[in-house]
Design a protein around this motif. Sequence first.
Motif, short mmCIF file in Angstrom:
data_model
loop_
_atom_site.label_atom_id
_atom_site.label_comp_id
_atom_site.label_asym_id
_atom_site.label_seq_id
_atom_site.Cartn_x
_atom_site.Cartn_y
_atom_site.Cartn_z
N UNK A 12 10.64 -65.38 14.74
CA UNK A 12 10.45 -64.03 15.23
C UNK A 12 11.65 -63.19 14.81
N UNK A 13 11.37 -61.93 14.47
CA UNK A 13 12.45 -61.00 14.15
C UNK A 13 12.19 -59.67 14.84
N UNK A 14 13.25 -58.92 15.06
CA UNK A 14 13.14 -57.59 15.64
C UNK A 14 13.41 -56.58 14.54
N UNK A 15 12.54 -55.55 14.46
CA UNK A 15 12.71 -54.52 13.45
C UNK A 15 12.87 -53.15 14.12
N UNK A 16 13.69 -52.32 13.51
CA UNK A 16 13.91 -50.96 14.01
C UNK A 16 12.76 -50.07 13.55
N UNK A 17 12.14 -49.37 14.48
CA UNK A 17 11.02 -48.50 14.16
C UNK A 17 11.17 -47.15 14.86
N UNK A 18 10.41 -46.17 14.35
CA UNK A 18 10.16 -44.95 15.09
C UNK A 18 8.79 -45.12 15.73
N UNK A 19 8.68 -44.83 17.01
CA UNK A 19 7.39 -44.79 17.70
C UNK A 19 7.02 -43.31 17.78
N UNK A 20 5.85 -42.97 17.25
CA UNK A 20 5.40 -41.58 17.19
C UNK A 20 4.17 -41.43 18.08
N UNK A 21 4.19 -40.40 18.94
CA UNK A 21 3.05 -40.11 19.82
C UNK A 21 2.70 -38.64 19.69
N UNK A 22 1.41 -38.37 19.67
CA UNK A 22 0.94 -36.99 19.72
C UNK A 22 -0.35 -36.97 20.52
N UNK A 23 -0.77 -35.80 20.93
CA UNK A 23 -1.94 -35.62 21.78
C UNK A 23 -2.92 -34.71 21.05
N UNK A 24 -4.18 -35.17 20.95
CA UNK A 24 -5.16 -34.47 20.11
C UNK A 24 -6.50 -34.38 20.85
N UNK A 25 -7.14 -33.22 20.78
CA UNK A 25 -8.47 -33.08 21.36
C UNK A 25 -9.44 -33.94 20.54
N UNK A 26 -10.48 -34.50 21.19
CA UNK A 26 -11.37 -35.46 20.51
C UNK A 26 -11.97 -34.97 19.20
N UNK A 27 -12.35 -33.69 19.13
CA UNK A 27 -13.02 -33.21 17.92
C UNK A 27 -12.09 -33.12 16.71
N UNK A 28 -10.78 -33.28 16.89
CA UNK A 28 -9.84 -33.23 15.76
C UNK A 28 -9.13 -34.57 15.54
N UNK A 29 -9.44 -35.56 16.35
CA UNK A 29 -8.74 -36.84 16.27
C UNK A 29 -8.89 -37.50 14.90
N UNK A 30 -10.10 -37.62 14.40
CA UNK A 30 -10.31 -38.28 13.10
C UNK A 30 -9.60 -37.55 11.98
N UNK A 31 -9.55 -36.23 12.03
CA UNK A 31 -8.87 -35.45 10.99
C UNK A 31 -7.37 -35.72 11.02
#
Length: 116
Positions: A1-20
């Motif tokens: 097992x190894x630990x990697x440094x990452x950016x965790x990105x979160x955003x909020x999107x209305x359903x009709x634009x999620x796939x886009x």
Amino acid sequence: MKLVHVYRVKTYVVPEHLDQVVKGILEVDELQVGHYKNVMWRSTDGVEQFVPSEEAVPTKGTAGERTTVTSFRLEFSIPRDESLLRKIIKEGIYPNHPWDEPVIQVSEELEARKEG
């Protein structure tokens, strides 16, 4: 097992634009984790609220009035590479998100990866 440094990105999107928004992000990066690509998390049934100012250009709602909409939380991680992060936000999220000022949260984290 190894630990990697990452950016965790979160955003909020209305359903009709999620796939886009998802498509836009994946056009910038495949979001590879181990032997898997396009790794993202979605949570549903959230409620987003806001009051647009007079200067806002709201896709939904009216200036000065509180608006609530159902939204998805979209979350993913990428290697801790600031140029990649900026590219995903500028080219993947911003042009595909319906809000003129989308909420995008970025945190620095460690993720475990199974070696082998």
